[in-house]
Scaffold this motif. Structure first.
Motif, PDB file in Angstrom:
ATOM      1  N   THR A  25      35.975 -38.871  49.773  1.00 60.66           N
ATOM      2  CA  THR A  25      36.120 -40.305  49.533  1.00 60.66           C
ATOM      3  C   THR A  25      34.751 -40.982  49.496  1.00 60.66           C
ATOM      4  OG1 THR A  25      38.205 -40.189  50.755  1.00 60.66           O
ATOM      5  CG2 THR A  25      37.370 -42.380  50.234  1.00 60.66           C
ATOM      6  N   ALA A  26      33.839 -40.545  50.353  1.00 61.24           N
ATOM      7  CA  ALA A  26      32.484 -41.123  50.365  1.00 61.24           C
ATOM      8  C   ALA A  26      31.801 -40.915  49.006  1.00 61.24           C
ATOM      9  CB  ALA A  26      31.658 -40.507  51.486  1.00 61.24           C
TER      10      ALA A  26
ATOM     11  N   ARG B  36      39.630 -47.554  37.142  1.00 57.89           N
ATOM     12  CA  ARG B  36      41.075 -47.692  36.894  1.00 57.89           C
ATOM     13  C   ARG B  36      41.893 -46.408  36.723  1.00 57.89           C
ATOM     14  NH1 ARG B  36      42.166 -52.394  32.556  1.00 57.89           N
ATOM     15  NH2 ARG B  36      41.222 -50.868  31.154  1.00 57.89           N
ATOM     16  N   ASP B  37      41.319 -45.256  37.048  1.00 58.73           N
ATOM     17  CA  ASP B  37      42.161 -44.056  36.950  1.00 58.73           C
ATOM     18  C   ASP B  37      41.865 -43.052  38.059  1.00 58.73           C
ATOM     19  OD1 ASP B  37      44.274 -42.650  35.910  1.00 58.73           O
ATOM     20  OD2 ASP B  37      43.108 -41.633  34.365  1.00 58.73           O
ATOM     21  N   LEU B  38      41.666 -43.568  39.277  1.00 62.69           N
ATOM     22  CA  LEU B  38      41.382 -42.675  40.395  1.00 62.69           C
ATOM     23  C   LEU B  38      42.621 -41.863  40.748  1.00 62.69           C
ATOM     24  CD1 LEU B  38      39.126 -41.936  42.406  1.00 62.69           C
ATOM     25  CD2 LEU B  38      40.163 -43.534  44.008  1.00 62.69           C
ATOM     26  N   LYS B  39      42.452 -40.567  40.919  1.00 60.42           N
ATOM     27  CA  LYS B  39      43.498 -39.651  41.392  1.00 60.42           C
ATOM     28  C   LYS B  39      42.835 -38.291  41.581  1.00 60.42           C
ATOM     29  CE  LYS B  39      45.059 -39.051  36.600  1.00 60.42           C
ATOM     30  NZ  LYS B  39      46.222 -39.039  35.698  1.00 60.42           N
ATOM     31  N   PRO B  40      43.442 -37.396  42.370  1.00 63.68           N
ATOM     32  CA  PRO B  40      42.784 -36.107  42.657  1.00 63.68           C
ATOM     33  C   PRO B  40      42.493 -35.283  41.393  1.00 63.68           C
ATOM     34  CG  PRO B  40      44.594 -36.480  44.190  1.00 63.68           C
ATOM     35  CD  PRO B  40      44.673 -37.571  43.159  1.00 63.68           C
ATOM     36  N   GLU B  41      43.301 -35.467  40.341  1.00 62.73           N
ATOM     37  CA  GLU B  41      43.082 -34.726  39.087  1.00 62.73           C
ATOM     38  C   GLU B  41      41.782 -35.121  38.407  1.00 62.73           C
ATOM     39  OE1 GLU B  41      47.615 -35.490  39.082  1.00 62.73           O
ATOM     40  OE2 GLU B  41      45.840 -36.202  40.134  1.00 62.73           O
ATOM     41  N   ASN B  42      41.269 -36.311  38.730  1.00 62.92           N
ATOM     42  CA  ASN B  42      40.046 -36.789  38.077  1.00 62.92           C
ATOM     43  C   ASN B  42      38.805 -36.649  38.952  1.00 62.92           C
ATOM     44  OD1 ASN B  42      41.283 -37.364  35.691  1.00 62.92           O
ATOM     45  ND2 ASN B  42      41.567 -39.540  36.097  1.00 62.92           N
ATOM     46  N   LEU B  43      38.917 -35.780  39.957  1.00 63.76           N
ATOM     47  CA  LEU B  43      37.773 -35.505  40.830  1.00 63.76           C
ATOM     48  C   LEU B  43      37.464 -34.009  40.781  1.00 63.76           C
ATOM     49  CD1 LEU B  43      38.885 -37.648  43.902  1.00 63.76           C
ATOM     50  CD2 LEU B  43      37.222 -38.285  42.141  1.00 63.76           C
TER      51      LEU B  43
ATOM     52  N   SER C 280      43.317 -48.297  44.702  1.00 64.77           N
ATOM     53  CA  SER C 280      43.511 -46.866  44.404  1.00 64.77           C
ATOM     54  C   SER C 280      42.717 -45.978  45.364  1.00 64.77           C
ATOM     55  CB  SER C 280      43.162 -46.550  42.945  1.00 64.77           C
ATOM     56  OG  SER C 280      41.814 -46.847  42.679  1.00 64.77           O
ATOM     57  N   LEU C 281      41.614 -46.502  45.900  1.00 68.33           N
ATOM     58  CA  LEU C 281      40.848 -45.739  46.897  1.00 68.33           C
ATOM     59  C   LEU C 281      41.697 -45.527  48.158  1.00 68.33           C
ATOM     60  CD1 LEU C 281      37.925 -44.563  47.224  1.00 68.33           C
ATOM     61  CD2 LEU C 281      37.390 -46.625  48.528  1.00 68.33           C
ATOM     62  N   GLY C 282      42.438 -46.560  48.564  1.00 65.63           N
ATOM     63  CA  GLY C 282      43.334 -46.429  49.718  1.00 65.63           C
ATOM     64  C   GLY C 282      44.425 -45.397  49.471  1.00 65.63           C
ATOM     65  N   ILE C 283      44.982 -45.421  48.254  1.00 62.08           N
ATOM     66  CA  ILE C 283      46.029 -44.450  47.891  1.00 62.08           C
ATOM     67  C   ILE C 283      45.452 -43.028  47.908  1.00 62.08           C
ATOM     68  CG2 ILE C 283      47.694 -43.740  46.117  1.00 62.08           C
ATOM     69  CD1 ILE C 283      48.382 -46.490  47.281  1.00 62.08           C
ATOM     70  N   LEU C 284      44.225 -42.886  47.395  1.00 71.03           N
ATOM     71  CA  LEU C 284      43.576 -41.567  47.381  1.00 71.03           C
ATOM     72  C   LEU C 284      43.399 -41.024  48.803  1.00 71.03           C
ATOM     73  CD1 LEU C 284      42.029 -39.350  45.598  1.00 71.03           C
ATOM     74  CD2 LEU C 284      39.965 -40.460  46.473  1.00 71.03           C
ATOM     75  N   ILE C 285      42.896 -41.871  49.703  1.00 66.65           N
ATOM     76  CA  ILE C 285      42.680 -41.419  51.085  1.00 66.65           C
ATOM     77  C   ILE C 285      44.006 -40.923  51.673  1.00 66.65           C
ATOM     78  CG2 ILE C 285      42.047 -42.129  53.440  1.00 66.65           C
ATOM     79  CD1 ILE C 285      40.082 -44.168  52.135  1.00 66.65           C
ATOM     80  N   PHE C 286      45.073 -41.696  51.452  1.00 65.79           N
ATOM     81  CA  PHE C 286      46.390 -41.303  51.948  1.00 65.79           C
ATOM     82  C   PHE C 286      46.790 -39.943  51.375  1.00 65.79           C
ATOM     83  CE2 PHE C 286      50.902 -40.997  52.391  1.00 65.79           C
ATOM     84  CZ  PHE C 286      51.280 -41.839  53.441  1.00 65.79           C
ATOM     85  N   GLU C 287      46.639 -39.775  50.054  1.00 68.78           N
ATOM     86  CA  GLU C 287      47.062 -38.515  49.433  1.00 68.78           C
ATOM     87  C   GLU C 287      46.234 -37.324  49.909  1.00 68.78           C
ATOM     88  OE1 GLU C 287      48.329 -36.343  45.271  1.00 68.78           O
ATOM     89  OE2 GLU C 287      47.650 -38.421  45.139  1.00 68.78           O
ATOM     90  N   LEU C 288      44.927 -37.512  50.088  1.00 69.77           N
ATOM     91  CA  LEU C 288      44.090 -36.408  50.571  1.00 69.77           C
ATOM     92  C   LEU C 288      44.507 -35.968  51.968  1.00 69.77           C
ATOM     93  CD1 LEU C 288      40.491 -37.461  49.388  1.00 69.77           C
ATOM     94  CD2 LEU C 288      42.107 -35.922  48.237  1.00 69.77           C
TER      95      LEU C 288
ATOM     96  N   SER D 155      45.214 -49.271  55.232  1.00 70.24           N
ATOM     97  CA  SER D 155      45.891 -50.582  55.286  1.00 70.24           C
ATOM     98  C   SER D 155      45.015 -51.689  54.719  1.00 70.24           C
ATOM     99  CB  SER D 155      46.261 -50.952  56.725  1.00 70.24           C
ATOM    100  OG  SER D 155      47.062 -49.936  57.278  1.00 70.24           O
ATOM    101  N   LYS D 156      43.697 -51.627  54.992  1.00 68.45           N
ATOM    102  CA  LYS D 156      42.793 -52.693  54.526  1.00 68.45           C
ATOM    103  C   LYS D 156      42.504 -52.592  53.030  1.00 68.45           C
ATOM    104  CE  LYS D 156      40.705 -53.667  58.972  1.00 68.45           C
ATOM    105  NZ  LYS D 156      39.631 -53.371  59.922  1.00 68.45           N
ATOM    106  N   LEU D 157      42.490 -51.353  52.517  1.00 68.55           N
ATOM    107  CA  LEU D 157      42.266 -51.178  51.071  1.00 68.55           C
ATOM    108  C   LEU D 157      43.530 -51.515  50.277  1.00 68.55           C
ATOM    109  CD1 LEU D 157      40.275 -47.825  51.212  1.00 68.55           C
ATOM    110  CD2 LEU D 157      39.365 -49.975  50.285  1.00 68.55           C
ATOM    111  N   CYS D 158      44.680 -51.270  50.885  1.00 62.70           N
ATOM    112  CA  CYS D 158      45.949 -51.477  50.176  1.00 62.70           C
ATOM    113  C   CYS D 158      46.627 -52.787  50.572  1.00 62.70           C
ATOM    114  CB  CYS D 158      46.884 -50.288  50.388  1.00 62.70           C
ATOM    115  SG  CYS D 158      46.248 -48.788  49.625  1.00 62.70           S
ATOM    116  N   ARG D 159      45.845 -53.825  50.768  1.00 58.00           N
ATOM    117  CA  ARG D 159      46.444 -55.143  51.003  1.00 58.00           C
ATOM    118  C   ARG D 159      47.001 -55.657  49.678  1.00 58.00           C
ATOM    119  NH1 ARG D 159      41.814 -57.007  55.023  1.00 58.00           N
ATOM    120  NH2 ARG D 159      42.857 -56.440  56.979  1.00 58.00           N
ATOM    121  N   PRO D 160      48.219 -56.233  49.728  1.00 61.13           N
ATOM    122  CA  PRO D 160      48.855 -56.681  48.474  1.00 61.13           C
ATOM    123  C   PRO D 160      48.014 -57.716  47.732  1.00 61.13           C
ATOM    124  CG  PRO D 160      50.372 -56.890  50.343  1.00 61.13           C
ATOM    125  CD  PRO D 160      49.060 -56.425  50.901  1.00 61.13           C
ATOM    126  N   ARG D 161      47.319 -58.597  48.483  1.00 56.06           N
ATOM    127  CA  ARG D 161      46.536 -59.633  47.810  1.00 56.06           C
ATOM    128  C   ARG D 161      45.121 -59.149  47.535  1.00 56.06           C
ATOM    129  NH1 ARG D 161      47.783 -65.257  50.774  1.00 56.06           N
ATOM    130  NH2 ARG D 161      46.223 -65.937  49.254  1.00 56.06           N
TER     131      ARG D 161
END
Length: 335
Positions: A132-133, A150-157, A210-218, A257-263
């Protein structure tokens, strides 16, 4: 072969490139394919002269036209041509003929993060932090240049030979003036921010979501909002309920939680201190950012990388001998 772009100091010609062949197994003697996507194939090539390896992305021009992706492809090439970051894949050259465009990219021999994640189930925290760093550094570079990814996901790393992570695939990237919004619906369903789904206009804040989602998935092995139906995924994203597995650390839960705030305006990375706030979060307390940028950290990912032939860290694909149709509309004049 028509026009060509070469990165500074490169004297590569298309004729210099020869395919690398599988040395064993059921595809022995066939050219090595590193990946297959909706848009074509990535093949492993080398040069006879100095034996460097390249990942060559080959895309059918007819397919690009039928999917109306001309602008995206031209923009992707322009972006990659201009980028010089250790955390983003390099484009060495670009070629075209009557059937295909070819992008000659740096070869990351460690393979895809996605493949490694599937092999081990989920990453231990130190590996997730390091990966993630690297992404944070890539984002920092792009956002300074006013480019949303706009297209972060493990497939693109991808992992390079030292285990450092590089961002690939700029098909959804967009140049944006700070303060503007854009309204296109892009991304991978599990990673799309709520404001894109609601069509409220979006900006750089979507990259932090998407960075928050990535951390969760990793850390968990699968993303927090998932379903086989995209519409159901979007409903879950809009509900915004994050269910953390019991083994996830408090620091990880906090940063996600802080990266994935709805607003968007309240998201970590998108408030007044910008990306600095992400770097300073306690989840990254063991990362020396200066050493990371200088590539002086021993990457914990190195233990995920297998030793063997140069393609050992990639899935194997059968060779495709069919040829795309020719395409003469001329959209690729400047390619």
């Amino acid at each position: 072969m028509f026009s060509v772009f070469l990165s500074p100091g490169s004297t590569l010609t298309f004729e210099d490139l020869v395919p690398v062949l599988y040395q064993e197994g059921r595809y022995q003697g066939d050219p090595v394919t590193l990946g297959i996507g909706g848009f074509g194939r990535v093949e492993l090539m080398t040069t006879l002269s100095h034996g460097k390896y390249y990942a060559v992305k080959r895309v059918s021009k007819k397919h690009i036209v039928s999917k109306r992706q001309e602008e995206h492809i031209l923009f992707e090439k322009e972006i990659l041509k201009a980028i010089q970051s250790d955390f983003i894949i390099r484009l060495h050259a670009a070629f075209k003929d009557t059937r295909y465009i070819y992008m000659v990219m740096e070869f990351c021999s460690g393979g895809e993060i996605w493949t490694k994640l599937k092999e081990v189930g989920r990453f231990e925290e130190s590996i997730a932090v390091f990966c993630t760093a690297c992404v944070v550094e890539a984002y920092s570079y792009l956002h300074k240049k006013n480019i949303m990814y706009r297209d972060l996901k493990p497939e693109n790393l991808m992992l390079d030979v030292k285990g450092y992570v590089k961002l690939i695939d700029f098909g959804f990237a967009k140049e944006m003036v700070r303060g503007d919004k854009t309204y296109s619906f892009v991304g991978t369903p599990e990673y799309i921010a709520p404001e894109i789904i609601k069509n409220q206009g979006h900006d750089f804040a979507v990259d932090f979501w998407s960075l928050g989602i990535l951390i969760f998935e990793l850390l968990a092995g699968s993303p927090p909002f998932s379903s086989s139906e995209p519409q159901r995924i979007y409903a879950k994203i809009l509900d915004g309920v994050l269910k953390f597995p019991p083994y996830m650390s408090e620091a990880a839960k906090s940063i996600i939680s802080k990266l994935c705030r709805p607003r968007p305006g309240q998201r970590l990375g998108n408030t007044k201190n910008g990306i600095k706030d992400v770097r300073h979060h306690r989840w990254f307390s063991n990362i020396n950012w200066h050493k990371l940028r200088m590539r002086q950290i021993d990457a914990p990912t190195i233990r995920l990388i297998r030793k063997g032939p140069c393609y050992i860290n990639f899935d194997r694909f059968p060779y495709d001998q069919t040829k795309a149709d020719e395409e003469f509309s001329g959209w690729d004049r400047d390619f």
